[in-house]
Design an enzyme around this catalytic site. Structure first.
Site, PDB file in Angstrom:
ATOM      1  N   GLN A  90      46.582  29.629  49.566  1.00 39.84           N
ATOM      2  CA  GLN A  90      45.551  29.889  50.571  1.00 39.84           C
ATOM      3  C   GLN A  90      45.259  28.668  51.434  1.00 39.84           C
ATOM      4  OE1 GLN A  90      42.217  31.285  48.249  1.00 39.84           O
ATOM      5  NE2 GLN A  90      43.301  33.110  47.536  1.00 39.84           N
ATOM      6  N   HIS A 152      41.056  29.063  47.014  1.00 42.58           N
ATOM      7  CA  HIS A 152      39.634  28.833  47.258  1.00 42.58           C
ATOM      8  C   HIS A 152      39.338  27.437  47.818  1.00 42.58           C
ATOM      9  CE1 HIS A 152      38.562  32.133  44.054  1.00 42.58           C
ATOM     10  NE2 HIS A 152      39.436  32.540  44.974  1.00 42.58           N
ATOM     11  N   GLU A 245      29.285  38.357  48.895  1.00 42.10           N
ATOM     12  CA  GLU A 245      27.863  38.153  49.190  1.00 42.10           C
ATOM     13  C   GLU A 245      27.629  37.660  50.606  1.00 42.10           C
ATOM     14  OE1 GLU A 245      26.559  36.649  44.687  1.00 42.10           O
ATOM     15  OE2 GLU A 245      26.119  35.415  46.448  1.00 42.10           O
ATOM     16  N   TYR A 255      23.330  29.286  44.166  1.00 38.48           N
ATOM     17  CA  TYR A 255      23.612  30.697  44.451  1.00 38.48           C
ATOM     18  C   TYR A 255      24.306  31.415  43.291  1.00 38.48           C
ATOM     19  CZ  TYR A 255      21.499  29.992  48.870  1.00 38.48           C
ATOM     20  OH  TYR A 255      20.545  29.729  49.824  1.00 38.48           O
ATOM     21  N   TYR A 266      39.268  39.842  37.704  1.00 38.15           N
ATOM     22  CA  TYR A 266      40.448  40.576  38.148  1.00 38.15           C
ATOM     23  C   TYR A 266      41.092  41.351  37.001  1.00 38.15           C
ATOM     24  CZ  TYR A 266      39.968  37.890  42.440  1.00 38.15           C
ATOM     25  OH  TYR A 266      39.478  37.341  43.595  1.00 38.15           O
TER      26      TYR A 266
END
Length: 374
Positions: A90, A152, A245, A255, A266
């Site tokens: 990513q 991420h 979210e 959070y 997953y």
């Protein structure tokens, strides 16, 4: 929605885009009929879009290229002078944002993945865009410690009205890091244009919190925008299977990831049995199942008066654009758009005049402008 002048970037951005010859595709929402005009295509996984004062645009390709769209045409050559980066999983070249005083200083900021012998991480570099190249490129922020995962990275950035830069860093696929406030992963960092901790950061007087942290307990934020009226920082983040979210970030707030979540692993097994805990914030809105959100913009334009104040979010997994109607800081209606387009929406941007722009995430990615059907 009324724009507060003090919250409009000082870059003097003007919208000078020329008409585009590509035929438009028409779509219908509950309140409007609109079309997509293709501004550019053939981009390799475009990730972010920035508007220059002369009406041209910069587009990042995750594959490691910064491209220029000028007079409605994508320049064939990539802009030289980028910092050293890695394209892995990513990771790659991610966001691009202009300095609030870009007109005067020609400074921009890039977020990207970087690899060393210690592993990979998210970095931010500052450079001067002049003569269609970058120069004087300097790394101003690096999330530590590094790791060998390729997931991420976060990487979304936005400036506030005080000129502080917010940078999201994902949990790097190692979820427990998001609750460790001595680890830069899994949160949002607020820094100066030189990379120093911004005044008022919650960790400045607390040795247990890294001094660039603004918030933590965030899994992987890839949508971030400043509310044009309140100045609040609105974000969204990826959940696992469910639990994406939307949050309005407050300094020093946890959070919750992964201690609380509305999603599951997953594997199908629970990550936690808790959706709330004392001292951890609840989301403004969440999705279950996951839509895989990316990109975010609050609509302030005049082309679609009925969309004024709506929040637009791109979806990668479910391949759509989501419109959320907001009243008094709460989501009161949700509408799915562009489902027939069957494209992964990577970024959603508000143009200098408030118009809506989209990037599609593919090896032949496109830049679209959303326009009303006359």
């Amino acid at each position: 929605m009324r724009l507060i002048p003090s919250l409009i970037p000082k870059s003097g951005l003007l919208l000078l885009f020329l008409p585009f010859a590509v035929a438009a595709q028409s779509f219908t929402s509950n309140d409007a009929q609109f079309s997509l005009k293709t501004v550019a295509d053939g981009l390799e996984h475009p990730w972010s879009l920035a508007f220059l004062p002369d009406g041209s645009m910069l587009v990042t390709e995750r594959a490691g290229r910064l491209r220029l769209i000028e007079n409605g045409t994508l320049r064939p050559q990539a802009i030289p002078g980028l910092p050293s980066l890695v394209v892995s999983g990513q990771g790659g070249l991610l966001d691009v944002v202009l300095h609030p005083e870009f007109v005067d200083n020609k400074t921009l900021f890039l977020s990207y993945a970087h690899r060393s012998s210690q592993g990979m991480t998210t970095r931010v570099a500052r450079g001067i865009f002049e003569g269609e190249r970058l120069k004087d490129v300097t790394t101003i922020f690096e999330a530590r410690p590094r790791s060998n995962t390729s997931r991420h990275f976060g990487g979304r950035m936005v400036f506030d009205a005080s000129g502080h830069l917010y940078v999201s860093v994902g949990d790097r696929g190692e979820m427990d890091r998001a609750q460790d406030t001595r680890d830069d992963a899994g949160g949002v960092h607020r820094i100066s244009v030189n990379g120093e901790p911004a005044p008022g950061n919650p960790g400045l007087d607390d040795p247990n919190i890294n001094n660039t942290f603004f918030t933590w307990g965030n899994r992987n934020i890839q949508g971030m925008t400043l509310h044009p009226e309140t100045g609040e920082l609105w974000t969204h983040e990826h959940g696992p299977r469910g639990g994406d979210e939307i949050n309005i970030l407050k300094a020093g707030t946890n959070y919750g990831w992964p201690e609380i979540t509305y999603g599951i692993g997953y594997s199908g097994l629970p990550i936690t049995f808790s959706t709330e805990k004392e001292g951890m914030a609840q989301p403004l809105h969440y999705w279950d199942p996951s839509i895989a959100p990316s990109g975010m913009a609050l609509y302030t334009g005049t082309d679609f008066p009925q969309w004024q104040g709506s929040l637009f979010v791109g979806a990668l997994k479910l391949r759509k654009l989501v419109r959320l109607e907001i009243e008094n800081g709460q989501v009161v209606e949700e509408e799915d758009l562009l489902t027939s387009l069957n494209e992964r929406i990577r970024d959603v941007r508000a143009g200098p005049d408030g118009s809506l722009w989209l990037l599609t995430d593919s090896s032949q990615g496109k830049v679209y402008r959303v326009v009303p059907v006359q």
